[in-house]
Design a protein around this motif. Sequence first.
Motif, mmCIF file in Angstrom:
data_model
loop_
_atom_site.group_PDB
_atom_site.id
_atom_site.type_symbol
_atom_site.label_atom_id
_atom_site.label_comp_id
_atom_site.label_asym_id
_atom_site.label_seq_id
_atom_site.Cartn_x
_atom_site.Cartn_y
_atom_site.Cartn_z
ATOM 1 N N SER B 16 8.605 45.079 9.458
ATOM 2 C CA SER B 16 9.776 45.042 8.579
ATOM 3 C C SER B 16 10.879 45.957 9.113
ATOM 4 C CB SER B 16 9.398 45.377 7.131
ATOM 5 O OG SER B 16 9.221 46.757 6.971
ATOM 6 N N ALA B 17 10.497 47.111 9.731
ATOM 7 C CA ALA B 17 11.524 47.984 10.310
ATOM 8 C C ALA B 17 12.205 47.285 11.485
ATOM 9 C CB ALA B 17 10.901 49.303 10.763
ATOM 10 N N ARG B 20 14.774 44.648 10.388
ATOM 11 C CA ARG B 20 16.044 45.246 9.935
ATOM 12 C C ARG B 20 16.856 45.724 11.142
ATOM 13 N NH1 ARG B 20 14.221 49.805 6.441
ATOM 14 N NH2 ARG B 20 12.180 48.995 7.001
ATOM 15 N N VAL B 23 18.548 42.850 13.357
ATOM 16 C CA VAL B 23 19.788 42.265 12.841
ATOM 17 C C VAL B 23 20.982 43.112 13.280
ATOM 18 C CG1 VAL B 23 21.086 41.729 10.740
ATOM 19 C CG2 VAL B 23 18.637 41.224 10.859
ATOM 20 N N SER B 116 19.705 51.566 10.122
ATOM 21 C CA SER B 116 18.857 50.482 9.613
ATOM 22 C C SER B 116 17.544 50.999 9.031
ATOM 23 C CB SER B 116 18.594 49.458 10.717
ATOM 24 O OG SER B 116 17.925 50.079 11.781
#
Lengths: 139, 168
Positions: B16-17, B20, B23, B116
Amino acid sequence: MNVKGVIERGMRNSWGVILELAVVMVPAIILVGVLEAAGIMPRLAVLLEPVMSWFGLPGEAAIALVVGFLVGPYGSVGLAVGLRLSPAEMTILGTMVLIAHSLITETAIAARAGANGLIVLGARLAAALLAGVLLGQLL
Amino acid sequence: MNWGVVLSDSLHQAGSALLRIAVLIVIAMIVIEALKESGWLEKISKCLQPVMQRLYLPGEAGVPVATALFIGLAYGAGVVIQMRREGHLRRSQLTLALLFIGLFHGMIEDTLIFVSVGGNGLILLGLRAAIALAVTVAVGFWLSRREQKRLAGQESESIVENCPIGHN
């Protein structure tokens, strides 16, 4: 301006950076998970708490800081994510690590380009510690 | 202890890190390419000239500094090496230019990586810029004082050599 070319080249370059990040971050996050589960992290944290508290960071964050200083920001981010640092702690760690990171490689590059490496290295470390102490007071 | 759980938790977190971060990296890289393509990088280099003079550096140092700020340390250092070959920079100026570049480079993607994962971009960028400027000015002041002292020392030596009384 060739917009299509810009987007294409941007995407291509991103892929390299993301890959480089993943290669460093994933093992770093797993390492933190293992150290925590094995009970080593809490002991390390207690040991380093007195120093790290100058910067408003928890003791465990010392490994993210040292890895950032010596190896690079990607490993540091990975460890910080694994440690579940708060947004304020991410800001402090990030500012310190971005000022002084990858010191082995980057000092070598600076010396190679003609600088006095010792001055560059010393000043960057001092600047990072100054930023940490300042932010530790503010955040 | 369940190592399977440790591993799957870690991988979940990493995934998940990374998502982020990915992007924001794509956005950063497209912005950097646009800066190069549109000629803005050259304009920024020129605007940096007065700042360079405050940092005890010649105006031309704006080019490697802008390159390092937006593209990366290695590229900025490459430009410095080129300028050194052409004889534009003295030793103390090389140290100062590379110190500033070392303190402050890759400002778009490196900042966004920490943003992020929760960092405050304004502080990450603003405090880093302020400290990079202050530390470079302080080291520049120190190096220029040291240089002046050395020059003054050489002058007094040459006076002694030329003094007819000393030789008699």
